[in-house]
Design a protein around this motif. Structure first.
Motif, PDB file in Angstrom:
ATOM      1  N   THR A   1     -25.954 -25.209 -21.985  1.00 20.05           N
ATOM      2  CA  THR A   1     -24.682 -24.505 -22.134  1.00 20.05           C
ATOM      3  C   THR A   1     -24.648 -23.144 -21.463  1.00 20.05           C
ATOM      4  O   THR A   1     -23.629 -22.472 -21.508  1.00 20.05           O
ATOM      5  CB  THR A   1     -24.340 -24.330 -23.626  1.00 20.05           C
ATOM      6  OG1 THR A   1     -25.374 -23.596 -24.248  1.00 20.05           O
ATOM      7  CG2 THR A   1     -24.174 -25.675 -24.300  1.00 20.05           C
ATOM      8  N   GLY A   2     -25.741 -22.731 -20.848  1.00 19.09           N
ATOM      9  CA  GLY A   2     -25.721 -21.450 -20.168  1.00 19.09           C
ATOM     10  C   GLY A   2     -27.099 -20.865 -20.014  1.00 19.09           C
ATOM     11  O   GLY A   2     -28.102 -21.554 -20.140  1.00 19.09           O
ATOM     12  N   SER A   3     -27.104 -19.547 -19.726  1.00 18.61           N
ATOM     13  CA  SER A   3     -28.383 -18.895 -19.503  1.00 18.61           C
ATOM     14  C   SER A   3     -28.288 -17.430 -19.907  1.00 18.61           C
ATOM     15  O   SER A   3     -27.206 -16.877 -20.097  1.00 18.61           O
ATOM     16  CB  SER A   3     -28.778 -19.003 -18.033  1.00 18.61           C
ATOM     17  OG  SER A   3     -27.827 -18.337 -17.229  1.00 18.61           O
ATOM     18  N   TYR A   4     -29.455 -16.795 -19.991  1.00 13.73           N
ATOM     19  CA  TYR A   4     -29.533 -15.370 -20.284  1.00 13.73           C
ATOM     20  C   TYR A   4     -30.659 -14.782 -19.449  1.00 13.73           C
ATOM     21  O   TYR A   4     -31.742 -15.353 -19.353  1.00 13.73           O
ATOM     22  CB  TYR A   4     -29.829 -15.109 -21.763  1.00 13.73           C
ATOM     23  CG  TYR A   4     -30.112 -13.655 -22.027  1.00 13.73           C
ATOM     24  CD1 TYR A   4     -29.063 -12.759 -22.139  1.00 13.73           C
ATOM     25  CD2 TYR A   4     -31.408 -13.181 -22.112  1.00 13.73           C
ATOM     26  CE1 TYR A   4     -29.310 -11.412 -22.340  1.00 13.73           C
ATOM     27  CE2 TYR A   4     -31.666 -11.842 -22.315  1.00 13.73           C
ATOM     28  CZ  TYR A   4     -30.604 -10.951 -22.422  1.00 13.73           C
ATOM     29  OH  TYR A   4     -30.855  -9.628 -22.607  1.00 13.73           O
ATOM     30  N   SER A   5     -30.366 -13.664 -18.849  1.00 16.54           N
ATOM     31  CA  SER A   5     -31.425 -12.921 -18.177  1.00 16.54           C
ATOM     32  C   SER A   5     -31.215 -11.446 -18.486  1.00 16.54           C
ATOM     33  O   SER A   5     -30.075 -11.000 -18.652  1.00 16.54           O
ATOM     34  CB  SER A   5     -31.413 -13.163 -16.672  1.00 16.54           C
ATOM     35  OG  SER A   5     -30.326 -12.513 -16.071  1.00 16.54           O
TER      36      SER A   5
ATOM     37  N   LEU B   1     -25.682 -12.601 -20.500  1.00 16.93           N
ATOM     38  CA  LEU B   1     -25.385 -13.953 -20.942  1.00 16.93           C
ATOM     39  C   LEU B   1     -24.390 -14.607 -19.997  1.00 16.93           C
ATOM     40  O   LEU B   1     -23.345 -14.040 -19.680  1.00 16.93           O
ATOM     41  CB  LEU B   1     -24.804 -13.906 -22.359  1.00 16.93           C
ATOM     42  CG  LEU B   1     -24.447 -15.230 -23.004  1.00 16.93           C
ATOM     43  CD1 LEU B   1     -25.699 -16.076 -23.189  1.00 16.93           C
ATOM     44  CD2 LEU B   1     -23.782 -14.981 -24.343  1.00 16.93           C
ATOM     45  N   GLN B   2     -24.705 -15.822 -19.559  1.00 21.46           N
ATOM     46  CA  GLN B   2     -23.815 -16.622 -18.726  1.00 21.46           C
ATOM     47  C   GLN B   2     -23.557 -17.934 -19.460  1.00 21.46           C
ATOM     48  O   GLN B   2     -24.494 -18.664 -19.768  1.00 21.46           O
ATOM     49  CB  GLN B   2     -24.456 -16.917 -17.366  1.00 21.46           C
ATOM     50  CG  GLN B   2     -24.894 -15.699 -16.600  1.00 21.46           C
ATOM     51  CD  GLN B   2     -23.710 -14.841 -16.163  1.00 21.46           C
ATOM     52  OE1 GLN B   2     -22.682 -15.368 -15.756  1.00 21.46           O
ATOM     53  NE2 GLN B   2     -23.860 -13.540 -16.288  1.00 21.46           N
ATOM     54  N   VAL B   3     -22.286 -18.228 -19.780  1.00 23.49           N
ATOM     55  CA  VAL B   3     -21.942 -19.439 -20.518  1.00 23.49           C
ATOM     56  C   VAL B   3     -21.265 -20.418 -19.576  1.00 23.49           C
ATOM     57  O   VAL B   3     -20.331 -20.065 -18.866  1.00 23.49           O
ATOM     58  CB  VAL B   3     -21.013 -19.118 -21.704  1.00 23.49           C
ATOM     59  CG1 VAL B   3     -20.601 -20.391 -22.428  1.00 23.49           C
ATOM     60  CG2 VAL B   3     -21.697 -18.170 -22.664  1.00 23.49           C
ATOM     61  N   ASP B   4     -21.740 -21.659 -19.585  1.00 25.49           N
ATOM     62  CA  ASP B   4     -21.127 -22.723 -18.797  1.00 25.49           C
ATOM     63  C   ASP B   4     -20.167 -23.461 -19.726  1.00 25.49           C
ATOM     64  O   ASP B   4     -20.576 -24.303 -20.515  1.00 25.49           O
ATOM     65  CB  ASP B   4     -22.219 -23.653 -18.261  1.00 25.49           C
ATOM     66  CG  ASP B   4     -21.648 -24.733 -17.353  1.00 25.49           C
ATOM     67  OD1 ASP B   4     -20.413 -24.822 -17.215  1.00 25.49           O
ATOM     68  OD2 ASP B   4     -22.451 -25.482 -16.788  1.00 25.49           O
TER      69      ASP B   4
ATOM     70  N   PRO C   1     -16.062 -20.881 -26.276  1.00 23.52           N
ATOM     71  CA  PRO C   1     -17.047 -19.980 -26.852  1.00 23.52           C
ATOM     72  C   PRO C   1     -16.421 -18.772 -27.559  1.00 23.52           C
ATOM     73  O   PRO C   1     -17.053 -18.173 -28.418  1.00 23.52           O
ATOM     74  CB  PRO C   1     -17.898 -19.544 -25.662  1.00 23.52           C
ATOM     75  CG  PRO C   1     -17.144 -19.933 -24.461  1.00 23.52           C
ATOM     76  CD  PRO C   1     -16.196 -21.014 -24.848  1.00 23.52           C
ATOM     77  N   ASP C   2     -15.171 -18.450 -27.246  1.00 19.05           N
ATOM     78  CA  ASP C   2     -14.557 -17.296 -27.912  1.00 19.05           C
ATOM     79  C   ASP C   2     -13.964 -17.687 -29.279  1.00 19.05           C
ATOM     80  O   ASP C   2     -13.399 -16.853 -29.967  1.00 19.05           O
ATOM     81  CB  ASP C   2     -13.490 -16.660 -27.025  1.00 19.05           C
ATOM     82  CG  ASP C   2     -12.402 -17.638 -26.611  1.00 19.05           C
ATOM     83  OD1 ASP C   2     -12.401 -18.790 -27.094  1.00 19.05           O
ATOM     84  OD2 ASP C   2     -11.543 -17.247 -25.797  1.00 19.05           O
ATOM     85  N   GLY C   3     -14.098 -18.956 -29.666  1.00 22.49           N
ATOM     86  CA  GLY C   3     -13.644 -19.388 -30.990  1.00 22.49           C
ATOM     87  C   GLY C   3     -12.254 -19.973 -30.992  1.00 22.49           C
ATOM     88  O   GLY C   3     -11.829 -20.536 -31.984  1.00 22.49           O
TER      89      GLY C   3
END
Length: 120
Positions: free
Chosen positions: A90-94, A99-102, A114-116
């Motif tokens: 669902t994404g990545s973090y560095s 945070l990067q959300v796919d 993802p924002d609800g």
């Protein structure tokens, strides 16, 4: 006094049972040995030994195919690197990029963002 008779009875039973038990054990062991050394049984044993590598190879290939099938059904992977980066389906973090959300891979229905907010 009753305990003494119980112990005597148990001792007599043990001695008689052990004698009969040993004889029966010897009979069973002889029968098992005769069965094992029977030429018909040994022929089947040799056939099984010869076929074992082929069966093992076939089972290994089937297991590998099943693993590949399951892997293909999984939507992504998950990894954590030594530098603190993290990635999954669902994404990545560095630490550098955050945070990067796919949003295209947020589950089977993508019903929620993802924002609800539910999608209309």
């Amino acid at each position: 006094m009753n305990k003494l008779w119980l112990l005597i009875g148990a001792g007599i039973g043990y001695v008689l049972g052990a004698r009969a038990g040993r004889e029966r054990y010897d009979q069973l062991a002889d029968q098992a040995n005769k069965l094992w050394t029977d030429p018909r049984v040994q022929t089947k044993v040799e056939e099984a030994k010869a076929k074992a590598p082929e069966v093992a190879h076939t089972l290994g290939e089937q297991a590998k195919a099943k693993v590949d099938e399951v892997k293909s059904k999984v939507t992504g992977h998950e990894s954590l690197a030594a530098d603190g980066t993290y990635e999954n389906a669902t994404g990545s973090y560095s630490p550098q990029d955050g945070l990067q959300v796919d949003e295209s891979k947020l589950g089977p229905t993508d019903a929620f963002r993802p924002d609800g907010d539910a999608q209309a």
